[in-house]
Design an enzyme around this catalytic site. Structure first.
Site, PDB file in Angstrom:
ATOM      1  N   ARG A  35       0.793  -1.203  -0.074  1.00 32.20           N
ATOM      2  CA  ARG A  35      -0.206   0.092  -0.021  1.00 32.20           C
ATOM      3  C   ARG A  35       0.936   1.460  -0.011  1.00 32.20           C
ATOM      4  NH1 ARG A  35      -4.897  -2.044   3.928  1.00 32.20           N
ATOM      5  NH2 ARG A  35      -6.111  -3.038   2.183  1.00 32.20           N
ATOM      6  N   GLY A 353     -11.090  -8.862  -3.695  1.00 38.65           N
ATOM      7  CA  GLY A 353     -11.026  -9.804  -2.753  1.00 38.65           C
ATOM      8  C   GLY A 353     -10.172 -11.045  -2.907  1.00 38.65           C
ATOM      9  N   GLY A 376     -13.430  -4.218  -0.958  1.00 36.30           N
ATOM     10  CA  GLY A 376     -14.715  -3.651  -0.877  1.00 36.30           C
ATOM     11  C   GLY A 376     -15.024  -2.311  -1.778  1.00 36.30           C
TER      12      GLY A 376
END
Ligand code: AMP
Length: 395
Positions: A35, A353, A376
């Protein structure tokens, strides 16, 4: 869509919402830097344009100011990865944050303490958002993983920068990838939906039926369709209350001219365990007490053929219990087929996912056109929803 190129960052302080919600081990070391690396291009571009970066993020779900959720733990890793000494301030609003932001020079990076130390963040509190906004001149949202949340830093803050807000490079890429698959796609378009349950994918299916030529259904959700058609599924995963819905999806697909591909055979097991006994059987003839845990050989071949003829591919959800080695081959062979199609010029998006986890685990991610970074958020985009974090920039 306003992105970095539309804003002059020279001598500007950019308040950037990033997703630095990274995993830490017991010694508070970052164990997966994906990230931070994903936000790097945006940060570097702003620095190179003569601006400075005020990074804000959440980390975990703290109850108050719990030290284990402090973003101070990632300062060293972020500094190494970004190649700039990242400054840190132990609150995200208030006098300390204001002073640190005021001192920031072009080329410098300041990381604010965990936004979620303040409950106002998730509550979407306007005064809190205004306090965050007061720290900089421009707002950039590059946190795709939280773009589906209407939080102070992801959505509410944008109103304080009516003419000085934009998408970061990561968020822009995520939006563009979904757009390329669902709205500006080259035909034939194939969507592969796997995973455990029909119920968690139904809104996606309804949204994409108008946009795809082929719908491949695999994984645990297959058995609800097969049982609804009168097949014997043994002990396989099933949602009995969704059987009507499954039949309705097939009807809708037929009416819209979408070709649905369901598995024809399955690798069944006599227990939900890696070392269970296995046998290949027709998808609608699974023996009593056995359960289907992976795509069978005919199915793998049929799915690969559809994929190889596609120009646009969306993959969401594994077609077997890939977490167990014995039942991973269906998902691997599907992934390999997508990589091969991509090499032949197709655009492939993996998102939402477990298929992302599978693609990474089996070394297939590099062969895909785009691998989404937000579970999500990607699911909601595929469902056709406009994410609050996206809407706030577009407003
Ligand atoms: P989802 O989050 O809905 O994409 O579901 C992913 C999960 O579905 C993974 O943990 C897989 O192990 C599981 N899954 C895939 N195929 C099957 C199957 N045939 N039976 C049970 N679970 C499955």
């Amino acid at each position: 869509m306003k992105t970095l190129a539309d804003i002059d960052f020279s001598n500007k302080k950019a308040v950037i919402r990033v997703d630095f919600n990274v995993p830490l081990n017991d010694e508070f070391q970052v164990t997966d830097t994906t990230r931070i690396e994903a936000a790097k291009p945006t940060i570097i571009e702003i620095l190179e344009a003569g601006g400075s970066c005020i990074l804000m993020s959440h980390l975990g779900r703290p109850k108050g100011c719990q030290e284990e959720f402090s973003l101070k733990h990632i300062v060293g890793t972020a500094s190494d990865l970004l190649g700039v000494n990242v400054k840190f301030v132990d609150d995200c609003v208030g006098s300390a944050a204001e002073a640190a932001a005021a001192e920031l020079e072009p080329g410098e990076i300041l990381l604010l303490e965990n936004l979620r130390y303040h409950p106002e963040e998730t509550a979407g509190d306007e005064a809190f958002a205004k306090a965050l906004a007061s720290l900089g001149d421009v707002y950039v949202n590059d946190a795709f993983g939280t773009a589906h949340r209407a939080h102070a830093s992801t959505a509410v803050i944008a109103q304080f920068f009516p003419d000085h807000k934009c998408f970061g490079l990561l968020l822009a890429k995520e939006i563009a990838s979904v757009d390329k698959v669902l709205n500006n796609s080259e035909k034939p378009v194939t969507a592969i939906l796997g995973g455990a349950k029909v119920s968690s994918k139904i809104t996606i299916i309804e949204n994409i039926l108008d946009k795809v030529d082929h719908l491949i259904i695999g994984g645990g959700m297959t058995f609800t369709f097969i049982k609804a058609q009168g097949g014997s599924i043994g002990d396989s995963l099933v949602e009995d209350d969704k059987m009507e819905l499954a039949l309705d999806i097939l009807k809708q697909a037929e009416a819209k001219g979408v070709q649905v591909h369901l598995p024809t055979d399955v690798l069944a097991a006599d227990g939900f365990a890696n070392d269970a006994n296995t046998q290949v059987c027709p998808i609608n003839e699974i023996p009593y007490n056995w359960m289907g845990l992976d795509a069978g050989p005919d199915t793998r071949e049929a799915f690969a053929k559809v994929v190889s003829q596609s120009k646009t591919i969306l993959w969401n959800g594994p077609v077997g219990v890939f977490e167990m080695e014995s039942f991973a081959n269906g998902t691997i062979s599907l992934g390999e087929a997508i990589v091969a199609a991509t090499e032949n010029g197709a655009f492939s998006l993996v998102g939402g996912g477990d298929s992302v986890a599978a693609a990474k685990q089996f070394g297939l991610a590099e062969g895909m056109s785009y691998v989404s970074t937000g579970g999500g958020a990607m699911l909601e985009m595929l469902e056709g929803k406009t994410l609050p974090g996206v809407a706030a920039i577009l407003d």
